[in-house]
Scaffold this active site. Structure first.
Site, short mmCIF file in Angstrom:
data_model
loop_
_atom_site.label_atom_id
_atom_site.label_comp_id
_atom_site.label_asym_id
_atom_site.label_seq_id
_atom_site.Cartn_x
_atom_site.Cartn_y
_atom_site.Cartn_z
N ASP A 1 3.16 -1.14 -9.65
CA ASP A 1 4.32 -1.33 -9.21
C ASP A 1 4.53 -2.80 -9.19
OD1 ASP A 1 7.14 -0.61 -8.43
OD2 ASP A 1 6.58 -0.66 -6.18
N ASP B 1 -8.53 -10.04 -8.52
CA ASP B 1 -7.84 -10.30 -9.68
C ASP B 1 -8.47 -9.25 -10.70
OD1 ASP B 1 -6.79 -10.67 -12.15
OD2 ASP B 1 -6.62 -12.81 -11.81
N GLY C 1 0.89 -1.40 0.03
CA GLY C 1 -0.01 0.06 -0.04
C GLY C 1 0.75 1.38 0.18
N ASP D 1 -5.86 -5.57 -5.65
CA ASP D 1 -4.67 -6.57 -5.41
C ASP D 1 -5.58 -7.60 -5.14
OD1 ASP D 1 -2.46 -8.11 -4.83
OD2 ASP D 1 -1.37 -6.26 -4.59
N TRP E 1 2.31 2.83 -2.36
CA TRP E 1 2.02 3.86 -3.49
C TRP E 1 0.71 4.56 -3.42
CZ3 TRP E 1 3.79 2.98 -9.00
CH2 TRP E 1 5.28 2.97 -9.34
N LYS F 1 6.27 -0.54 -13.61
CA LYS F 1 7.34 -0.96 -13.30
C LYS F 1 7.75 -2.15 -14.06
CE LYS F 1 8.40 -3.29 -9.50
NZ LYS F 1 8.46 -3.65 -7.94
#
Length: 206
Positions: A122, A97, A61, A81, A63, A162
């Site tokens: 990320d 998902d 968490g 998530d 970000w 990322k």
């Protein structure tokens, strides 16, 4: 009793002595990754008061914490998530998902027809130690994130993700260029020098 490998001992030593780890503990962030987003945002001004954004693969968490502080009460932060995540003020969390229809329906219901300005991601897979397999799994997650961003971002929106340099990197950049007017690379100082991670920033979604 388990014996630590040299690599795990080195990681632990680096972690304990990491400047950003200490800063995160002091500033109340859940992970040092918060400073990567803060540094990128300082340069690119992606998140500001009123921004509406989605944080993919948000747990634990950090970000989302940064995003909630920067968007303020006039913006909105949606975190998604498959892993659980402790509640964060100003963040709407959906556990599941984001490929699944029921999760997308929850997200779209919360979004409530507001334009989505930004998608941040990320994510990284659980590493197996097999470099080829790990790289492939990493880019699979990135492809899923790009698909989500391409479907939900408003025209002119931005996507920060990322990636790990190596096999698949150039192909992924080419895929991003199909959806965004510009694609730039970012390597924040908080990213460890030995890491092959880099951030790709797509701006001006077509």
């Amino acid at each position: 009793m388990a014996v630590r490998s040299k690599s795990s001992k080195a990681w632990l030593h680096e972690h304990v002595n990491d400047h950003y780890v200490h800063m995160a503990q002091k500033d109340g962030y859940r992970a040092r990754a918060a400073y990567k987003l803060l540094e990128i945002n300082e340069k690119d001004k992606l998140i500001k008061p009123g921004t509406v954004l989605a944080d993919l693969g948000s747990a634990p968490g950090s970000w989302s914490q940064v995003a909630a502080k920067l968007t303020g009460t006039s913006g909105a932060v949606f975190a998604l998530d498959i892993l659980p995540m402790e509640a964060i003020g100003g963040v709407s969390f959906i556990q599941g998902d984001f490929r699944e229809n029921d999760v997308l329906a929850q997200f779209e219901g919360l979004l409530n027809n507001r334009p989505l300005d930004l998608v941040i991601c990320d994510m990284a897979p659980n590493m197996s130690g097999n470099a080829v397999s790990d790289q492939a799994r990493s880019f699979y997650l990135c492809e899923l994130a790009l698909d989500f961003a391409s479907q939900h971002l408003k025209t002119g929106g931005s996507f920060l993700v990322k990636v790990f340099q190596g096999a698949g990197y150039q192909e992924y950049m080419a895929a991003m260029r199909e959806f965004f007017g510009t694609v730039q690379t970012r390597k924040p100082e908080a990213s460890r020098n030995r890491s092959s991670e880099i951030y790709l920033l797509g701006k001006n979604k077509r």
